[in-house]
Write an enzyme that holds these catalytic residues in place. Structure first.
Site, mmCIF file in Angstrom:
data_model
loop_
_atom_site.group_PDB
_atom_site.id
_atom_site.type_symbol
_atom_site.label_atom_id
_atom_site.label_comp_id
_atom_site.label_asym_id
_atom_site.label_seq_id
_atom_site.Cartn_x
_atom_site.Cartn_y
_atom_site.Cartn_z
ATOM 1 N N ALA A 25 0.811 -1.222 0.000
ATOM 2 C CA ALA A 25 0.000 0.000 0.000
ATOM 3 C C ALA A 25 0.840 1.265 0.000
ATOM 4 O O ALA A 25 0.409 2.309 -0.507
ATOM 5 C CB ALA A 25 -0.928 -0.003 1.208
ATOM 6 N N ARG A 37 -1.744 0.206 7.631
ATOM 7 C CA ARG A 37 -1.099 0.081 8.943
ATOM 8 C C ARG A 37 -0.130 1.212 9.263
ATOM 9 O O ARG A 37 0.482 1.205 10.322
ATOM 10 C CB ARG A 37 -0.365 -1.268 9.024
ATOM 11 C CG ARG A 37 -1.303 -2.458 8.954
ATOM 12 C CD ARG A 37 -0.544 -3.770 8.869
ATOM 13 N NE ARG A 37 -1.453 -4.913 8.880
ATOM 14 C CZ ARG A 37 -2.087 -5.370 7.816
ATOM 15 N NH1 ARG A 37 -1.898 -4.786 6.646
ATOM 16 N NH2 ARG A 37 -2.900 -6.401 7.900
ATOM 17 N N ASP A 107 -5.586 -1.561 -6.620
ATOM 18 C CA ASP A 107 -5.964 -0.327 -7.309
ATOM 19 C C ASP A 107 -5.702 -0.320 -8.809
ATOM 20 O O ASP A 107 -6.187 0.558 -9.524
ATOM 21 C CB ASP A 107 -5.288 0.888 -6.665
ATOM 22 C CG ASP A 107 -3.776 0.716 -6.520
ATOM 23 O OD1 ASP A 107 -3.127 0.219 -7.461
ATOM 24 O OD2 ASP A 107 -3.241 1.096 -5.442
ATOM 25 N N HIS A 124 -3.855 -9.977 -4.034
ATOM 26 C CA HIS A 124 -5.059 -9.692 -3.241
ATOM 27 C C HIS A 124 -6.238 -9.287 -4.126
ATOM 28 O O HIS A 124 -7.225 -8.762 -3.632
ATOM 29 C CB HIS A 124 -4.772 -8.619 -2.193
ATOM 30 C CG HIS A 124 -3.879 -9.101 -1.098
ATOM 31 N ND1 HIS A 124 -3.180 -8.248 -0.259
ATOM 32 C CD2 HIS A 124 -3.548 -10.358 -0.704
ATOM 33 C CE1 HIS A 124 -2.469 -8.962 0.602
ATOM 34 N NE2 HIS A 124 -2.682 -10.234 0.345
ATOM 35 N N CYS A 132 -19.414 -12.936 -8.202
ATOM 36 C CA CYS A 132 -20.508 -13.560 -7.462
ATOM 37 C C CYS A 132 -19.940 -14.709 -6.644
ATOM 38 O O CYS A 132 -19.238 -15.575 -7.182
ATOM 39 C CB CYS A 132 -21.578 -14.075 -8.417
ATOM 40 S SG CYS A 132 -22.877 -15.029 -7.574
ATOM 41 N N CYS A 156 -26.234 -10.841 -7.672
ATOM 42 C CA CYS A 156 -25.786 -11.288 -8.986
ATOM 43 C C CYS A 156 -26.973 -11.330 -9.951
ATOM 44 O O CYS A 156 -28.034 -11.860 -9.614
ATOM 45 C CB CYS A 156 -25.145 -12.664 -8.857
ATOM 46 S SG CYS A 156 -24.705 -13.442 -10.438
ATOM 47 N N THR A 197 5.666 -1.979 1.673
ATOM 48 C CA THR A 197 4.877 -3.007 2.349
ATOM 49 C C THR A 197 5.436 -3.246 3.737
ATOM 50 O O THR A 197 6.658 -3.289 3.932
ATOM 51 C CB THR A 197 4.847 -4.325 1.549
ATOM 52 O OG1 THR A 197 4.285 -5.358 2.361
ATOM 53 C CG2 THR A 197 6.229 -4.744 1.066
ATOM 54 N N ASN A 222 10.910 1.051 2.486
ATOM 55 C CA ASN A 222 9.713 1.237 3.298
ATOM 56 C C ASN A 222 10.011 2.230 4.414
ATOM 57 O O ASN A 222 11.082 2.186 5.013
ATOM 58 C CB ASN A 222 9.253 -0.093 3.911
ATOM 59 C CG ASN A 222 7.834 -0.036 4.420
ATOM 60 O OD1 ASN A 222 6.907 0.227 3.654
ATOM 61 N ND2 ASN A 222 7.645 -0.266 5.706
ATOM 62 N N ILE A 240 9.331 6.734 -0.980
ATOM 63 C CA ILE A 240 9.287 5.821 -2.117
ATOM 64 C C ILE A 240 9.308 6.590 -3.440
ATOM 65 O O ILE A 240 9.965 6.174 -4.401
ATOM 66 C CB ILE A 240 8.035 4.940 -2.018
ATOM 67 C CG1 ILE A 240 8.171 3.987 -0.823
ATOM 68 C CG2 ILE A 240 7.787 4.166 -3.304
ATOM 69 C CD1 ILE A 240 6.893 3.284 -0.449
#
Length: 256
Positions: A25, A37, A107, A124, A132, A156, A197, A222, A240
């Site tokens: 993220a 987090r 995203d 993810h 559905c 659905c 991350t 990070n 970053i």
């Protein structure tokens, strides 16, 4: 032994035949998408929000599903643009310097930045599709969001089953074929770069150890410490959006 510099890491990437990047993220925060987090993360500022991402709660409670659909409608991914770090990784990918970008993000910004879709492994899932949970029908998310004006928990259209964004919730297993692709990319990497991350979510975080066990140099970018810092050949805590573009520029300059 001197601490490796960004120039050293660029040299590693320039010489390697196989480079894999793992993103979390933190790479998308500069695009306006909050992490989970970090100090201002979604779950840091609102711990109760994590319950909305539990699959059993989602299935059992229509009110939770209604809340989640409203969150999906207002998700910042719909207006976010790729930032300098996304574009830098896309430049490396187009130059043939990356085997794969394994991302924990939903995203789609890596693809929008120009990284070839077949090199992006979305462990993810993605917010851009809805699935559905009964029949497996996949529908583009905007088509489902358009129905929210009339249906707060749109079923659905094929079978009437419960739908959710095609993302991995707490309590759901990663798709075996997607995890296998991520494992393969980690195992063959000569350099494995983890960007943005916290490396606290398994089994994805364990790809760092897997790569290192197979001889890869592990590089971590990070802002906060991670559980794998001691295993890293190099670690950077600078922004970053500064580190990744500078690293990419050095690699591309060395390989021209």
């Amino acid at each position: 032994m001197a601490t490796p510099t960004l120039a050293d890491v660029a040299g590693w990437l320039s010489e390697a035949e196989h480079v894999t990047v793992l993103t979390g993220a933190g790479i998308s925060t500069e695009s306006g998408i909050p992490d989970f987090r970090g100090p201002q993360g979604v779950w840091t500022t609102n711990p109760g929000a994590a319950a909305l991402f539990d699959i059993d709660t989602y299935l059992a409670d229509a009110d939770v599903r209604r809340q989640v659909w409203q969150l999906r409608r207002s998700h910042p991914a719909w207006t976010a643009e790729p930032n300098a770090a996304h574009r830098a990784l896309a430049d490396l990918s187009r130059a043939g310097r990356l085997d794969a970008v394994i991302t924990q993000n939903i995203d789609g910004l890596h693809q929008r930045a120009g990284t070839e879709p077949d090199r992006v492994i979305e462990v993810h899932g993605t917010i851009h599709w809805v699935v559905c949970l009964s029949c497996g029908l996949r529908t583009r998310t905007p088509e489902v969001l358009e129905r929210l004006a009339e249906e707060s928990d749109p079923p659905c259209l094929a079978c009437g089953g419960i739908q959710k964004a095609d993302t991995i919730s707490f309590g759901q297993r990663l798709r075996p074929e997607v995890l296998e692709a991520a494992v393969d990319a980690a195992e063959r990497a000569e350099v494995f770069v983890a960007v943005g991350t916290s490396l606290t979510v398994q089994p994805v975080a364990g790809l760092c150890e897997l790569a290192a066990e197979n001889g890869a140099r592990l590089v971590i970018v990070n802002a906060q410490p991670t559980p794998y810092d001691a295993l890293a050949a190099a670690a950077f805590t600078e922004p970053i959006g500064q580190v990744v573009p500078e690293l990419a520029a050095k690699v591309l300059a060395a390989t021209r």
